[in-house]
Design a protein around this motif. Structure first.
Motif, PDB file in Angstrom:
ATOM      1  N   ILE A 156      48.739  53.874  44.383  1.00 42.22           N
ATOM      2  CA  ILE A 156      49.571  53.083  45.583  1.00 42.22           C
ATOM      3  C   ILE A 156      51.005  53.074  45.250  1.00 42.22           C
ATOM      4  O   ILE A 156      52.005  53.429  46.489  1.00 42.22           O
ATOM      5  CB  ILE A 156      49.204  51.495  45.761  1.00 42.22           C
ATOM      6  N   ALA A 157      51.629  52.823  44.222  1.00 45.94           N
ATOM      7  CA  ALA A 157      52.967  52.832  43.929  1.00 45.94           C
ATOM      8  C   ALA A 157      53.593  54.228  43.909  1.00 45.94           C
ATOM      9  O   ALA A 157      54.701  54.316  44.689  1.00 45.94           O
ATOM     10  CB  ALA A 157      53.213  52.414  42.247  1.00 45.94           C
ATOM     11  N   ALA A 158      52.977  55.321  43.600  1.00 42.74           N
ATOM     12  CA  ALA A 158      53.502  56.751  43.847  1.00 42.74           C
ATOM     13  C   ALA A 158      53.441  57.099  45.120  1.00 42.74           C
ATOM     14  O   ALA A 158      54.601  57.607  45.582  1.00 42.74           O
ATOM     15  CB  ALA A 158      52.669  57.695  42.953  1.00 42.74           C
ATOM     16  N   VAL A 159      52.521  56.703  46.073  1.00 44.49           N
ATOM     17  CA  VAL A 159      52.468  56.807  47.292  1.00 44.49           C
ATOM     18  C   VAL A 159      53.775  56.212  48.081  1.00 44.49           C
ATOM     19  O   VAL A 159      54.372  56.649  48.877  1.00 44.49           O
ATOM     20  CB  VAL A 159      51.230  56.432  48.104  1.00 44.49           C
ATOM     21  N   LYS A 160      53.848  55.001  47.608  1.00 48.09           N
ATOM     22  CA  LYS A 160      54.946  54.231  48.371  1.00 48.09           C
ATOM     23  C   LYS A 160      56.124  54.710  48.030  1.00 48.09           C
ATOM     24  O   LYS A 160      57.041  54.950  48.917  1.00 48.09           O
ATOM     25  CB  LYS A 160      54.924  52.632  47.933  1.00 48.09           C
ATOM     26  N   GLN A 161      56.408  55.173  46.511  1.00 47.32           N
ATOM     27  CA  GLN A 161      57.713  55.816  46.548  1.00 47.32           C
ATOM     28  C   GLN A 161      57.941  56.901  47.119  1.00 47.32           C
ATOM     29  O   GLN A 161      58.947  57.372  47.550  1.00 47.32           O
ATOM     30  CB  GLN A 161      57.815  56.088  44.694  1.00 47.32           C
TER      31      GLN A 161
END
Length: 145
Positions: A47-52
Motif C-alpha cells: 500500500i505504501a509503495a503504491v501510494k508513493q
C-alpha cells in the motif's frame, strides 16, 4: 514419478480458474496469481509503495488500494504500468511463486499449476515444463464476464 510445473495462461474469462480447479481435483497443487495479487494489495508495504508511486488518489477512504482507481492510472500509461508491475508486483509474485515451487517440491503432488496470466510478461515462463493456453470465443467470454 514424473512431476511437472505447468503454466496456465490465456484470454480473460477463457476458463483458467475452472481448468486450474480441474487440475486441483486431480491432485495438482495450484498457485493462483490473482489471489496472490489481491493479498499483496492488502499488505502495508505494498500500500505504501503504491501510494508513493501513484498518489493518494489510488487509495480508498480506508487507505486501501482501490484497484479500479489504480487501473485507470496505470492502464492509460504504459510507463506507469511498467512501474507497478516491474517494481511492486512482479518481484513479490516472483517470491510467492518460488515459495509455491518449494512447497511443491516437498509434496507428493504430481503437478504444480501456475495459474498466472502474466507469466510471459513477468519473465517467468521458463520455470514451466509445459504451458497451457486457454482460449474461448469472444461471445462466450463476454457471457462469463
Amino acid at each position: 514419478m514424473n512431476r511437472v510445473i505447468v503454466g496456465l495462461v490465456g484470454q480473460i474469462c477463457a476458463g483458467k480458474s475452472a481448468v486450474a480447479e480441474a487440475f486441483r481435483r486431480r491432485g495438482a497443487e495450484v498457485y493462483d496469481a490473482d489471489e496472490c495479487v489481491h493479498r499483496l494489495y492488502r499488505q502495508p508495504e505494498v500500500i505504501a509503495a503504491v501510494k508513493q508511486k501513484f498518489g493518494q488518489e489510488v487509495l480508498d477512504a480506508e487507505g486501501q488500494v482501490d484497484r479500479r482507481a489504480l487501473g485507470k492510472v496505470v492502464f492509460s500509461d504504459p510507463a506507469r504500468l511498467k512501474t507497478l508491475t516491474g517494481e511492486i508486483i512482479y518481484p513479490r509474485t516472483g517470491r510467492a511463486i518460488e515459495e509455491a515451487i518449494k512447497k511443491f517440491r516437498g509434496s507428493n503432488a504430481p503437478m504444480l499449476v501456475l495459474d498466472a496470466p502474466t507469466l510471459f510478461e513477468s519473465g517467468r515462463s521458463s520455470i514451466c515444463d509445459h504451458i497451457v493456453f486457454l482460449s474461448a470465443p469472444l461471445e462466450r467470454r463476454k457471457e462469463w464476464a
